[in-house]
Motif scaffolding. Structure first.
Motif: not given
Length: 400
Positions: A220-245
């Motif tokens: 109950g720390d976060i809403k259930p509907e936040s799970v999918v976008p939160l997984m996206a937010g912690y994985s997808i940006p971390g991939t493309d930005t690190t490749l860029g660096i």
């Protein structure tokens, strides 16, 4: 009383091929035009000067992310429930799920893991002498590491599409009538479907970021509907930005061999400031948007409440009003106040992990005796609506 200044207008196209290939002349034109510039093609206001961008990233109460950080309604809706597009107090709950794991102290514990991953790859590449710094190097390191750290199901389940999804989601960040945006929507839909149906709690690895996110929702720390976008937010940006660096770093060191010499002669002291200077020179994420919760004034120019504003990180980092000789790559500059990772409560939560991967990869080249990188072919940028990275970067290395 001083009369309010009119916001200047520009028809510069921030999403043309020419701009994405080399945005810096356009950024200078926008900085010279004024502290804020109305972009007529987009009907949004852009902040291009360092001072304004810095104030914006540090002031979430005025520059709100909760209405989306994109230029279209589709992605703004999709990002709902992520740390990128949520304001406090719920933003604090979302960030708290992985805050400790992404702290500098915890990230440093991954050093040996990363060294093991990059060691064999770098050794092979140095022995070859010539290789593509993106396809043969960065692409082999970053996506697999992200999949493992997040704890996604292994290759064959769909996670092998992570690299493509990373590029597409940042393209979808652009305006609704943009061709790249429209062509990338299907990838966005497939990614969210995969996260919802495959990256379930039963399928992700215990101890990984994704498992922690699922567990936070169950508590109950976060809403259930936040799970999918939160997984996206912690994985997808971390991939493309690190490749860029990584790609931007190798290109800059190839173009400035004297700076590489400085780093390799004293990597313990200079690798960190060198990567900070890489980030300043080429922000891996060039912009995000905000919406004003109240009127805001920048050097006599007032932007009205409700306006959508683009924060041009890549431009702020090259502002000659803040950084002397900003187009010169100088690893002794140590510009810790750069805005490549945003700032304030919305500072990139994965920035330490991204920098560690780039740090250890470059350190591996030093340990293998590489004295010089040389670009030997047609290096091409990946023309993306948001990120700045290379598509391919052919190089040859010289070994002592």
């Amino acid at each position: 009383m001083t009369a309010a200044r009119t916001i200047p207008t520009s028809d510069i196209d921030l999403f043309s091929d020419e701009h994405l290939e080399n945005p810096y002349p356009d950024y200078k034109a926008l900085r010279d035009a004024g502290p804020a510039v109305h972009l007529s093609r987009l009907d949004v206001t852009a902040l291009a000067r360092y001072k304004a961008v810095r104030e914006a990233v540090d002031n979430w109460e005025t520059f709100r992310s909760g209405q989306g950080v994109s230029l279209n309604d589709l992605l703004n809706k999709a990002w709902t429930g992520t740390v990128i597009a949520t304001d406090p107090p719920y933003h604090s709950a979302l960030r708290g799920v992985l805050n400790e794991r992404l702290s500098p102290r915890q990230v440093r514990k991954m050093t040996a893991n990363i060294d093991t991953r990059v060691g064999a790859i770098v050794s092979e590449l140095v022995e070859r002498g010539s290789f593509d710094a993106m396809k043969d190097c960065a692409y082999r390191v970053v996506p697999n590491f992200v999949v493992d750290v997040v704890g996604f199901p292994p290759e064959g389940s769909g996670s092998e599409h992570l690299l493509g999804w990373a590029e597409e989601i940042f393209n979808v960040n652009g305006p609704a009538d943009n061709k790249r945006m429209q062509e990338s929507v299907s990838g966005l839909e497939k990614m969210f479907e995969w996260l919802a149906t495959v990256a379930t709690k039963d399928n992700v690895s215990p101890g990984g970021f994704a498992h922690a996110i699922h567990s936070a929702a169950e508590r109950g720390d976060i809403k259930p509907e936040s799970v999918v976008p939160l997984m996206a937010g912690y994985s997808i940006p971390g991939t493309d930005t690190t490749l860029g660096i990584i790609g931007n770093a190798i290109a800059l060191f190839a173009q400035n061999p004297d700076q590489w010499n400085l780093v390799r002669e004293n990597p313990d002291e200079l690798m960190r400031p060198a990567l900070v200077e890489v980030l300043r020179m080429d922000a891996p994420v060039q912009w995000f948007a905000r919406v004003l919760s109240r009127d805001w004034e920048a050097d006599g120019v007032t932007i009205e409440e409700g306006s959508r504003v683009m924060l041009l990180f890549g431009s702020g980092n090259r502002d000659e009003r803040h950084y002397p000789d900003p187009d010169r790559f100088d690893i002794t500059r140590d510009p810790m106040d750069h805005v490549s990772f945003g700032g304030g409560v919305h500072g990139c939560p994965g920035q330490h992990l991204a920098q560690l991967q780039a740090n250890r990869l470059l350190r591996a080249f030093i340990d293998q005796g590489v004295t010089r990188f040389e670009i030997t072919g047609d290096a091409r940028r990946s023309l993306n609506n948001t990120t700045r990275s290379f598509f391919n970067l052919p190089v040859t290395v010289t070994v002592a």
